[in-house]
Scaffold this motif. Structure first.
Motif, PDB file in Angstrom:
ATOM      1  N   UNK A 160       0.825  -1.208   0.000  1.00  0.00           N
ATOM      2  CA  UNK A 160       0.000   0.000   0.000  1.00  0.00           C
ATOM      3  C   UNK A 160       0.858   1.257   0.000  1.00  0.00           C
ATOM      4  N   UNK A 161       1.993   1.211   0.673  1.00  0.00           N
ATOM      5  CA  UNK A 161       2.903   2.362   0.678  1.00  0.00           C
ATOM      6  C   UNK A 161       3.433   2.653  -0.725  1.00  0.00           C
ATOM      7  N   UNK A 162       3.530   1.616  -1.535  1.00  0.00           N
ATOM      8  CA  UNK A 162       4.022   1.775  -2.906  1.00  0.00           C
ATOM      9  C   UNK A 162       2.925   2.198  -3.880  1.00  0.00           C
ATOM     10  N   UNK A 163       1.672   2.181  -3.408  1.00  0.00           N
ATOM     11  CA  UNK A 163       0.552   2.486  -4.308  1.00  0.00           C
ATOM     12  C   UNK A 163      -0.393   3.505  -3.669  1.00  0.00           C
ATOM     13  N   UNK A 164       0.088   4.742  -3.468  1.00  0.00           N
ATOM     14  CA  UNK A 164      -0.772   5.772  -2.867  1.00  0.00           C
ATOM     15  C   UNK A 164      -2.003   6.082  -3.705  1.00  0.00           C
ATOM     16  N   UNK A 165      -1.928   5.808  -5.016  1.00  0.00           N
ATOM     17  CA  UNK A 165      -3.083   6.079  -5.884  1.00  0.00           C
ATOM     18  C   UNK A 165      -4.268   5.196  -5.522  1.00  0.00           C
ATOM     19  N   UNK A 166      -4.000   3.992  -5.019  1.00  0.00           N
ATOM     20  CA  UNK A 166      -5.087   3.119  -4.582  1.00  0.00           C
ATOM     21  C   UNK A 166      -5.789   3.695  -3.357  1.00  0.00           C
ATOM     22  N   UNK A 167      -4.986   4.141  -2.391  1.00  0.00           N
ATOM     23  CA  UNK A 167      -5.565   4.727  -1.187  1.00  0.00           C
ATOM     24  C   UNK A 167      -6.381   5.968  -1.515  1.00  0.00           C
ATOM     25  N   UNK A 168      -5.916   6.745  -2.462  1.00  0.00           N
ATOM     26  CA  UNK A 168      -6.637   7.954  -2.877  1.00  0.00           C
ATOM     27  C   UNK A 168      -8.034   7.594  -3.361  1.00  0.00           C
ATOM     28  N   UNK A 169      -8.130   6.533  -4.168  1.00  0.00           N
ATOM     29  CA  UNK A 169      -9.426   6.113  -4.704  1.00  0.00           C
ATOM     30  C   UNK A 169     -10.285   5.449  -3.627  1.00  0.00           C
ATOM     31  N   UNK A 170      -9.671   4.618  -2.812  1.00  0.00           N
ATOM     32  CA  UNK A 170     -10.432   3.910  -1.780  1.00  0.00           C
ATOM     33  C   UNK A 170     -11.079   4.857  -0.785  1.00  0.00           C
ATOM     34  N   UNK A 171     -10.365   5.947  -0.453  1.00  0.00           N
ATOM     35  CA  UNK A 171     -10.761   6.790   0.678  1.00  0.00           C
ATOM     36  C   UNK A 171     -11.394   8.114   0.267  1.00  0.00           C
TER      37      UNK A 171
ATOM     38  N   UNK B  71      -8.020   9.788   4.495  1.00  0.00           N
ATOM     39  CA  UNK B  71      -6.786   9.576   3.750  1.00  0.00           C
ATOM     40  C   UNK B  71      -5.535  10.006   4.512  1.00  0.00           C
ATOM     41  N   UNK B  72      -5.475  11.222   5.055  1.00  0.00           N
ATOM     42  CA  UNK B  72      -4.255  11.623   5.780  1.00  0.00           C
ATOM     43  C   UNK B  72      -3.969  10.724   6.980  1.00  0.00           C
ATOM     44  N   UNK B  73      -5.017  10.251   7.634  1.00  0.00           N
ATOM     45  CA  UNK B  73      -4.837   9.409   8.818  1.00  0.00           C
ATOM     46  C   UNK B  73      -4.236   8.062   8.433  1.00  0.00           C
ATOM     47  N   UNK B  74      -4.741   7.485   7.348  1.00  0.00           N
ATOM     48  CA  UNK B  74      -4.223   6.200   6.882  1.00  0.00           C
ATOM     49  C   UNK B  74      -2.784   6.344   6.410  1.00  0.00           C
ATOM     50  N   UNK B  75      -2.509   7.410   5.681  1.00  0.00           N
ATOM     51  CA  UNK B  75      -1.139   7.649   5.207  1.00  0.00           C
ATOM     52  C   UNK B  75      -0.170   7.822   6.384  1.00  0.00           C
ATOM     53  N   UNK B  76      -0.613   8.511   7.408  1.00  0.00           N
ATOM     54  CA  UNK B  76       0.250   8.700   8.584  1.00  0.00           C
ATOM     55  C   UNK B  76       0.550   7.374   9.245  1.00  0.00           C
ATOM     56  N   UNK B  77      -0.443   6.520   9.363  1.00  0.00           N
ATOM     57  CA  UNK B  77      -0.234   5.209   9.962  1.00  0.00           C
ATOM     58  C   UNK B  77       0.790   4.396   9.169  1.00  0.00           C
ATOM     59  N   UNK B  78       0.754   4.529   7.845  1.00  0.00           N
ATOM     60  CA  UNK B  78       1.660   3.785   6.983  1.00  0.00           C
ATOM     61  C   UNK B  78       3.027   4.478   6.840  1.00  0.00           C
ATOM     62  N   UNK B  79       3.193   5.607   7.497  1.00  0.00           N
ATOM     63  CA  UNK B  79       4.463   6.321   7.403  1.00  0.00           C
ATOM     64  C   UNK B  79       4.655   7.005   6.074  1.00  0.00           C
TER      65      UNK B  79
END
Length: 315
Positions: A282-293, A305-313
């Motif tokens: 997931x860290x390698x595919x931020x575009x997926x998180x953008x669409x999911x969230x 989105x910012x919360x999930x990204x923070x958790x993943x560093x």
């Protein structure tokens, strides 16, 4: 004056009651109950979903259940979400229940998957490239087709095919076992260059671990184009309405064959925990998180989105 006071009090009570109802709904939605039939791909997708759910403030509970039991769980409201509705393989098992409104199809979470019978490449080179070729070499196959766990919809399709004696497959039998046991048998046969026909699918590590060839001609049982499949997300009836925030997440959740293959590879080959492997990808595919969230919040109302990204560093 008394009438105004009464109306004001009534309005306050209605608002408080509504807020209480919303709070109760939010509490009921906190725990997300999911199912895993013991398939590597669903373990991978459940892990990815679980990482996001945890970051958003939800709790994920995954039960290991066969597909038929999962459908019953969805119907009874005991399972909230299932990420493993492989179609058209599961169509015969779920069609009647879907017509009855037993559960909902939220979204296709994977396209361009594959699900049908396969043989090792050396068997295909010897002349087995379609379902109709099997009967010519039935002694080499010992009239056996290797499947997965008992009750799996794909196994039922194979049973239907054998009962109908399609492709001249008289007196053939289906060998049912777990995914891991089936693949262990494939590994043993391949090491000895013996013949075997088995249930295969993509995404899965088997596609890189073995040189295999998918058989054509099984359209009536596995769909056209070598079992070209779509994997849907199912939910219990009205789940997305009752839990609109997490329902939105699951309605936007989509994977790729490449992503799932990479997670599965790390889990099976490198013996890495599924959530650790999923987090790496997931860290390698931020575009997926953008669409999911998109439009999805945490349970406390913050942008997800910012919360999930923070958790993943990733921030």
């Amino acid at each position: 004056m008394l009438r105004k006071t009464f109306l004001l009090t009534l309005a306050v009570l209605i608002i408080c009651g509504s807020q209480s109802a919303l709070s109760a709904e939010a509490d009921a939605c906190k725990l997300v109950r999911m199912a895993d039939p013991g398939w590597s791909d669903i373990t991978a997708t459940n892990a990815a979903a679980g990482i996001v759910l945890g970051a958003l403030g939800y709790e994920q509970k995954v039960d290991h259940l066969s597909v038929p039991i999962t459908f019953i769980g969805l119907k009874k409201g005991q399972i909230d979400v299932f990420l493993g509705n492989w179609m058209p393989a599961q169509k015969p098992l779920m069609e009647a229940q879907l017509k009855q409104g037993a559960f909902d199809i939220l979204h296709a979470n994977l396209a361009h998957a594959k699900f049908t019978l396969a043989v090792p490449a050396y068997v295909a080179a010897a002349g087995v490239k379609s379902f109709s070729d099997l009967v010519r070499f039935q002694d080499k196959f010992e009239r056996k087709i290797y499947g997965i766990e008992t009750g799996a919809p794909a196994n039922q399709n194979i049973k239907t095919m054998l009962e109908a004696k399609s492709f001249g497959l008289n007196d053939w039998k289906l060998v049912e076992s777990s995914e891991q046991s089936m693949l262990s048998q494939v590994a043993r046969k391949v090491a000895a260059k013996e013949w075997i026909v088995f249930l295969a699918w993509e995404p899965h590590l088997m596609n890189t671990k073995f040189q295999l060839v998918y058989l054509n001609g099984g359209d009536a049982y596995f769909g056209p184009d070598y079992g070209n499949a779509t994997v849907n997300t199912l939910a219990r009836k009205s789940y997305a309405t009752q839990c609109p925030n997490v329902g939105r997440f699951f309605s936007q959740l989509e994977f790729t064959v490449d992503l799932e293959n990479k997670i599965i590879n790390e889990v099976l080959e490198q013996k890495i925990d599924a959530k650790t492997a999923a987090a790496r990808q997931l860290k390698l595919h931020p575009e997926l998180l953008q669409a999911w969230l998109s439009g999805v919040k945490t349970r406390t109302g913050d942008d997800g989105l910012p919360v999930v990204k923070k958790l993943l560093g990733m921030n």
